[in-house]
Design a protein around this motif. Structure first.
Motif, short mmCIF file in Angstrom:
data_model
loop_
_atom_site.label_atom_id
_atom_site.label_comp_id
_atom_site.label_asym_id
_atom_site.label_seq_id
_atom_site.Cartn_x
_atom_site.Cartn_y
_atom_site.Cartn_z
N LEU A 144 -0.91 -1.04 6.22
CA LEU A 144 -2.32 -0.95 5.80
C LEU A 144 -3.15 -0.39 6.97
O LEU A 144 -2.65 -0.31 8.10
N LYS A 169 -1.21 3.72 -9.37
CA LYS A 169 -0.75 4.36 -8.12
C LYS A 169 0.56 3.70 -7.66
O LYS A 169 1.49 4.39 -7.22
N ALA A 174 0.74 3.95 1.68
CA ALA A 174 0.30 4.69 2.88
C ALA A 174 1.18 5.92 3.08
O ALA A 174 2.35 5.94 2.72
N LYS A 175 0.57 6.92 3.70
CA LYS A 175 1.29 8.17 3.99
C LYS A 175 2.55 7.91 4.82
O LYS A 175 3.63 8.43 4.51
N ILE A 176 2.42 7.11 5.85
CA ILE A 176 3.58 6.84 6.71
C ILE A 176 4.72 6.18 5.92
O ILE A 176 5.90 6.47 6.13
N ASP A 226 -4.87 4.33 17.76
CA ASP A 226 -3.89 5.06 16.96
C ASP A 226 -2.72 5.57 17.80
O ASP A 226 -1.56 5.41 17.41
N TYR A 282 -12.44 0.34 10.69
CA TYR A 282 -11.02 0.18 10.32
C TYR A 282 -10.12 0.11 11.56
O TYR A 282 -8.89 0.16 11.42
N GLY A 338 0.82 -1.21 0.00
CA GLY A 338 0.00 0.00 0.00
C GLY A 338 0.86 1.26 0.00
O GLY A 338 1.94 1.29 0.56
N ALA A 353 5.66 -2.35 14.54
CA ALA A 353 6.53 -1.21 14.20
C ALA A 353 6.44 -0.06 15.21
O ALA A 353 6.10 1.06 14.85
N MET A 359 8.49 2.20 16.31
CA MET A 359 9.80 2.76 15.99
C MET A 359 10.43 3.49 17.16
O MET A 359 11.65 3.60 17.23
N HIS A 413 -4.34 -5.38 9.25
CA HIS A 413 -3.00 -5.80 9.69
C HIS A 413 -2.87 -7.31 9.84
O HIS A 413 -1.92 -7.91 9.34
N ILE A 436 -8.53 7.17 7.95
CA ILE A 436 -8.68 5.84 8.56
C ILE A 436 -8.83 5.91 10.08
O ILE A 436 -9.45 5.05 10.68
N ARG A 437 -8.30 6.97 10.69
CA ARG A 437 -8.38 7.12 12.16
C ARG A 437 -9.81 7.40 12.63
O ARG A 437 -10.11 7.25 13.82
N1 LIG Z 1 4.78 4.29 13.24
C1 LIG Z 1 4.36 5.50 12.90
O1 LIG Z 1 5.06 6.50 13.06
C2 LIG Z 1 3.02 5.63 12.23
C3 LIG Z 1 2.59 6.89 11.81
C4 LIG Z 1 1.38 6.98 11.10
C5 LIG Z 1 0.61 5.84 10.88
N2 LIG Z 1 1.05 4.64 11.35
C6 LIG Z 1 0.26 3.42 11.08
O2 LIG Z 1 0.40 3.14 9.70
C7 LIG Z 1 -0.81 2.65 9.15
C8 LIG Z 1 -1.20 3.52 7.97
O3 LIG Z 1 -1.44 4.83 8.39
P1 LIG Z 1 -1.49 6.04 7.31
O4 LIG Z 1 -1.98 7.24 7.99
O5 LIG Z 1 -0.17 6.11 6.61
O6 LIG Z 1 -2.63 5.49 6.33
P2 LIG Z 1 -3.10 5.93 4.87
O7 LIG Z 1 -2.26 7.05 4.35
O8 LIG Z 1 -4.56 6.12 4.93
O9 LIG Z 1 -2.72 4.67 4.00
C9 LIG Z 1 -3.29 3.42 4.17
C10 LIG Z 1 -3.07 2.65 2.87
O10 LIG Z 1 -3.71 1.39 2.99
C11 LIG Z 1 -4.20 0.99 1.73
N3 LIG Z 1 -5.59 0.52 1.89
C12 LIG Z 1 -6.02 -0.74 1.67
N4 LIG Z 1 -7.32 -0.87 1.91
C13 LIG Z 1 -7.75 0.36 2.28
C14 LIG Z 1 -9.01 0.87 2.64
N5 LIG Z 1 -10.11 0.08 2.69
N6 LIG Z 1 -9.11 2.17 2.97
C15 LIG Z 1 -8.02 2.97 2.94
N7 LIG Z 1 -6.78 2.53 2.60
C16 LIG Z 1 -6.65 1.25 2.27
C17 LIG Z 1 -4.10 2.17 0.77
O11 LIG Z 1 -3.06 1.89 -0.14
P3 LIG Z 1 -3.32 1.62 -1.71
O12 LIG Z 1 -4.49 2.47 -2.10
O13 LIG Z 1 -2.06 2.08 -2.32
O14 LIG Z 1 -3.58 0.17 -1.87
C18 LIG Z 1 -3.70 3.34 1.66
O15 LIG Z 1 -2.78 4.19 1.04
C19 LIG Z 1 -1.80 2.61 10.32
O16 LIG Z 1 -1.82 1.32 10.85
C20 LIG Z 1 -1.22 3.59 11.33
O17 LIG Z 1 -1.55 3.24 12.66
C21 LIG Z 1 2.23 4.53 12.00
#
Ligand SMILES: NC(=O)c1ccc[n+]([C@@H]2O[C@H](COP(=O)([O-])OP(=O)(O)OC[C@H]3O[C@@H](n4cnc5c(N)ncnc54)[C@H](OP(=O)(O)O)[C@@H]3O)[C@@H](O)[C@H]2O)c1
Length: 333
Positions: free
Chosen positions: A73, A40, A11-13, A176, A169, A9, A122, A124, A78, A163-164
C-alpha cells in the motif's frame, strides 16, 4: 505444506514484479488479492492467475486460508495495515519504507512479539547475489580498508497523482529511494551510522523532497548519497577501499533476465584492466519471497527483520531533522 500469500491492493509493484515473480513455486502461491474495488480485485486477480478476489483489505486479512500477507500500500498505510494483519495472526512482508517514524516500528515490534508472527520489510535487494557478493568482498578485505561509500539513485516523476509526490502519503525521494543507499551500506559494512548532515530541496507544489544529498558517518566509513525524483534516471553504488574500488552498476532495479555486473578496480583510472564480475541470473523478488516463506515455515527471522527496519528508520528520521535544523544530528541507537 504450501503456504498461501495474500496481497493488499493492486499496486504497480505487486502486479508487475512481485506477483509474477512468485508464480509456480513448490513452497507457496499467491492465493488472494484485495482491492478497495471488488471489480478491480477480480480483474487483477484474473489477469495474474490468482484464485480469490476481495472487495476490501479487511476481508483478505480475515480469511483463514491466507497465511502470509504482502503489503504494498502507499507508505502512510503501511503501519496501520501491517498492524491489522499481525493482530489477525498473519505473517507480513511490508514494502519499504515499512514506517515513517521509529516509534511506529517499535509498535510493530511489540505486536509481532505478542502475536509470534514473522514480519519483515521488503528490501528485495538484500536477497540478490550481487549484494551478498559485495558484502563478502568488503567484509573479507578484498578492497583493503573501506572508508568511503558513494551512491546515487534518481528517476523523473512529476505526476501530481503519483503516491511519491503526495506528502501526506509519505512521498518524496528520501522515503522512496533514499532508503536504499542507506540500507545497502548498512548491510555491506555491517555497521550503523553515528551522525548525519543533509541538504534537501523540496518541490514547491508537492511539498515533498525532490533532491536530497546526505552525508552519514559510520564507525569505519563515510557514506555520501544523493537521491532525486526529478532527475534523469540513474543508479549506482561505489565502495572505495585503500587498495580497490567496487562499483555496482544496477544496484537497486536489478533485472532478472541478464546478469548483474560488479566492477573491481585497483586504481586503473582509464578503466582498461578493470575486473568485471557477473552474478548469476537472479530474480530478487522471487528470492525475497522464498526467504520470507522459509522463515515462516522454519520459524526463523524475516530476511529484513523489524530490528533492521528500526535502525533504517531512525537514520531516515535523523536525515530530515539534520536538514531542517541545518546541523549534524546524532542518530539514536
Ligand atoms: N521493492 C520495490 O522494488 C518497490 C518498487 C516500487 C514501489 N515499492 C513500494 O511499494 C508501495 C506501492 O508502490 P506502487 O508504486 O506500486 O504504488 P501504486 O501503484 O500507486 O499502488 C498503491 C496501491 O495502494 C492502494 N491504495 C490504498 N489506498 C490508496 C490511496 N489513498 N491512494 C492510492 N492508492 C491507494 C491501491 O490499491 P487498490 O486501489 O487496488 O485498493 C493502489 O493500487 C510503496 O510503498 C513503494 O515504496 C517498492
Amino acid at each position: 505444506m504450501k503456504l498461501n500469500w495474500g496481497v493488499l491492493g493492486a499496486a504497480k509493484i505487486a502486479r508487475e514484479k512481485v506477483i509474477p515473480s512468485m508464480a509456480h513455486h513448490p513452497d507457496f502461491q499467491v492465493l488472494g488479492l484485495a482491492s478497495r474495488s471488488l471489480e478491480k480485485a477480480k480483474a487483477t486477480a484474473a489477469a495474474l492467475g490468482i484464485l480469490k478476489a476481495y472487495g476490501s483489505y479487511e476481508e483478505l486479512i480475515a480469511d483463514p486460508d491466507i497465511h502470509i500477507i504482502y503489503n504494498p500500500l502507499p507508505n502512510h498505510l503501511h503501519v496501520e495495515y501491517t498492524l491489522k494483519c499481525i493482530e489477525a495472526g498473519k505473517h507480513v512482508l511490508c514494502e519499504k519504507p515499512i514506517a515513517l517514524t521509529a516509534a511506529d516500528v517499535e509498535k510493530l515490534i511489540e505486536a509481532r512479539n505478542r502475536k509470534g508472527v514473522v514480519v519483515g520489510e521488503a528490501f528485495m535487494v538484500r536477497s540478490h547475489p550481487q549484494w551478498i557478493k559485495a558484502r563478502e568482498m568488503v567484509q573479507g578485505g578484498v578492497l583493503g580498508k573501506v572508508t568511503l561509500v558513494q551512491g546515487q539513485f534518481s528517476y523523473f516523476n512529476a505526476n501530481p497523482d503519483n503516491i511519491r509526490n503526495i506528502e501526506a502519503y509519505g512521498g518524496g525521494a528520501l522515503w522512496d529511494i533514499g532508503c536504499y543507499p542507506l540500507n545497502t551500506t548498512r548491510f555491506v559494512l555491517g555497521e550503523e551510522p553515528l551522525r548525519v548532515a543533509a541538504l534537501l530541496d523540496f518541490d514547491s507544489e508537492f511539498g515533498t523532497d525532490v533532491l536530497s544529498s546526505v552525508l552519514l558517518q559510520f564507525p569505519s566509513a563515510q557514506l555520501q548519497f544523493s537521491v532525486s525524483t526529478q532527475l534523469v534516471p540513474h543508479q549506482r553504488m561505489q565502495f572505495f577501499g585503500q587498495q580497490k574500488s567496487l562499483e555496482i552498476l544496477i544496484p537497486f532495479n536489478a533485472p532478472k533476465d541478464r546478469p548483474c555486473l560488479l566492477r573491481l578496480n585497483d586504481g586503473d583510472i582509464f578503466r582498461e584492466k578493470e575486473e568485471v564480475l557477473e552474478t548469476p541470473l537472479s530474480d530478487q523478488y522471487r528470492l525475497q519471497a522464498e526467504a520470507f516463506t522459509k522463515a515462516v515455515l522454519k520459524g526463523g527471522e524475516a530476511p529484513v527483520p523489524l530490528e533492521d527496519a528500526l535502525a533504517n528508520t531512525r537514520a531516515l528520521e535523523a536525515i530530515f531533522r539534520a536538514a531542517k535544523e541545518g546541523r549534524w544530528v546524532e542518530i539514536p541507537r
